[in-house]
Design an enzyme around this catalytic site. Structure first.
Site, PDB file in Angstrom:
ATOM      1  N   ARG A 285       0.824  -1.212   0.000  1.00  0.00           N
ATOM      2  CA  ARG A 285       0.000   0.000   0.000  1.00  0.00           C
ATOM      3  C   ARG A 285       0.861   1.266   0.000  1.00  0.00           C
ATOM      4  O   ARG A 285       0.477   2.268  -0.607  1.00  0.00           O
ATOM      5  CB  ARG A 285      -0.959  -0.012   1.191  1.00  0.00           C
ATOM      6  CG  ARG A 285      -2.107  -0.992   0.949  1.00  0.00           C
ATOM      7  CD  ARG A 285      -3.117  -1.021   2.068  1.00  0.00           C
ATOM      8  NE  ARG A 285      -4.361  -1.630   1.603  1.00  0.00           N
ATOM      9  CZ  ARG A 285      -5.388  -1.911   2.394  1.00  0.00           C
ATOM     10  NH1 ARG A 285      -5.322  -1.635   3.679  1.00  0.00           N
ATOM     11  NH2 ARG A 285      -6.478  -2.451   1.900  1.00  0.00           N
TER      12      ARG A 285
ATOM     13  N   LYS B  72     -18.863 -17.826   0.519  1.00  0.00           N
ATOM     14  CA  LYS B  72     -20.289 -17.686   0.814  1.00  0.00           C
ATOM     15  C   LYS B  72     -21.042 -16.770  -0.147  1.00  0.00           C
ATOM     16  O   LYS B  72     -20.555 -15.705  -0.520  1.00  0.00           O
ATOM     17  CB  LYS B  72     -20.461 -17.153   2.239  1.00  0.00           C
ATOM     18  CG  LYS B  72     -19.975 -18.128   3.302  1.00  0.00           C
ATOM     19  CD  LYS B  72     -20.187 -17.568   4.688  1.00  0.00           C
ATOM     20  CE  LYS B  72     -19.911 -18.630   5.743  1.00  0.00           C
ATOM     21  NZ  LYS B  72     -20.118 -18.101   7.091  1.00  0.00           N
TER      22      LYS B  72
ATOM     23  N   GLY C 206      -9.340  -9.073  -1.157  1.00  0.00           N
ATOM     24  CA  GLY C 206      -8.200  -9.655  -0.450  1.00  0.00           C
ATOM     25  C   GLY C 206      -7.785 -11.041  -0.905  1.00  0.00           C
ATOM     26  O   GLY C 206      -6.635 -11.275  -1.274  1.00  0.00           O
TER      27      GLY C 206
END
Length: 400
Positions: A38, A199, A356
């Site tokens: 980052r 999910k 991610g």
């Protein structure tokens, strides 16, 4: 493309105080930064402004201190890593407002870089409190937002400041917005989306938005089992949200109405236990043993996914196709990622990926540098894929 001002619109900034919102929320262990990605992403903006003679004042959050100073969430500990990446001296102020900030800014020469303490040490940051915004704005003449990853939050340093100072997008923000526009805003068709992960429940809005925007939606990971079960397939002991069968059916109906093909696995790699190197076999998707679980999509499915990627002009990817963290259940994700990378390198595909797990999976496949754009944004990337307006981006557009 939504119009927003960039650093290209900034003229003669020597001596100007430029407040730059960056994402420095990096992983730290034993006081050392373990992944500087980052920092590397925001380096071009910081160095460009510094080279043009601006007084560069960095605003960032770190962790979730909930509006109170917390020693282990001080940005002071990442100063060495920032200096290392930028190859430039950085001064640090022990607060982001008040005398510590004002005094540190007053001492700056043109081209200097100053990092202010964690903005979230103040309750006014997350509340976007006008008094706190004014206190931040007092130290700047210009505002540059280079933190797309925080753009889904309407906080003082991500949204409020753009109402007080002339506002511009930094290079990372600009690259992200241009890439996302190519991905879903004004994409070249056909557009294929790959959505994986565990999910359906965490990605309902995302799936509902995508089926209206893409030509084909490839569903992998644990969430594919929920769709297969909704269709009547017995998925054995696989991870599956049986209570979301109706939601899965709704998404499939919406896809059919919108002319979006839903691509589900045709075969799977099954095992009796979830561990690296577990005994496994490839079975037809309609022949999953009752005591086994699907941990990856099979070779027939991989060939089908590769064919969809080959047909596409634009690919948007979020989430792995299988349990990529453990071998050999990373095979499908790696094979599909490598194929997408080859098509991108050959100039046949615009590939945009984010989230991610996705970044980790593409790093694991060794193809991160070959995609058109990989977003490190996480939540902001997902909300953008869900079709939601991001306050930090909307205000830049309004500022134009």
């Amino acid at each position: 493309m939504p119009a927003f001002k960039t650093i290209d619109d900034l003229n003669d900034i020597a001596g100007k105080r430029v407040l730059v919102r960056v994402d420095l929320n990096v992983p730290v262990a034993d006081g050392k930064v373990t992944d500087a990605t980052r920092i590397e992403r925001v380096a071009p903006t910081i160095l460009e402004l510094s080279a043009k003679g601006a007084k560069v004042i960095l605003l960032a959050h770190f962790g979730r201190p909930k509006g109170e100073p917390v020693a282990e969430m001080s940005l002071s500990q990442i100063v060495p890593a920032v200096e290392d990446v930028l190859d430039h001296a950085i001064s640090f102020a022990t607060d982001c407002i008040g005398a510590p900030a004002t005094d540190a800014v007053a001492k700056m020469n043109d081209g200097d870089i100053l990092l202010l303490e964690n903005t979230r040490f103040h309750k006014g940051e997350e509340k976007n409190d006008p008094a706190f915004v004014e206190a931040l704005a007092a130290n700047g003449d210009i505002y540059v937002n280079d933190a797309f990853s925080a753009a889904h939050r309407a906080h003082a340093s991500t949204e409020g400041l753009a109402r007080h100072l002339p506002a511009y997008a930094g290079r990372t923000m600009q690259a992200e917005l241009e890439a996302l526009e190519k991905g879903l805003g004004q994409p070249v068709r056909p557009v294929v989306a790959i959505v994986g992960g565990a999910k359906v429940s965490s990605k309902i809005d995302l799936l509902m938005n995508l089926v209206k925007k893409v030509d084909a939606l490839v569903i992998g990971g644990g969430m594919a089992n929920t769709f297969l079960a909704a269709r009547g397939t017995n998925v054995g002991k696989s991870l599956c949200e049986h209570d979301l069968a109706e939601t899965a059916k709704q998404i499939m109906i919406e896809a059919a109405t919108s002319g979006c093909a839903i691509v589900l696995p045709e075969d799977g790699v099954v095992a009796r236990e979830f561990k690296a190197g577990a005994a496994n076999e490839i079975v037809d998707i309609n022949a999953i043993p009752a005591d086994a679980m699907v941990l990856d999509v099979g070779p027939k499915s991989v060939e089908s996914i590769k064919a969809w990627i080959s047909r596409a002009e634009t690919l948007v990817w979020n989430g792995p196709l299988g349990a990529f963290e453990i071998e050999p259940f990373d095979a499908a994700t790696v094979a599909a990622a490598k194929h997408a990378a080859e098509c991108t390198k050959a100039g046949k595909l615009v590939s945009v990926a984010g989230g991610g797990d996705t970044v980790a999976a593409l790093n694991h496949a060794g193809v991160s540098d070959d995609f058109t754009y990989i977003s490190t944004a996480g939540g902001a990337f997902l909300e953008w894929m869900e079709g939601k307006e991001l306050p930090g981006v909307a205000i830049l557009t309004a500022a134009k």
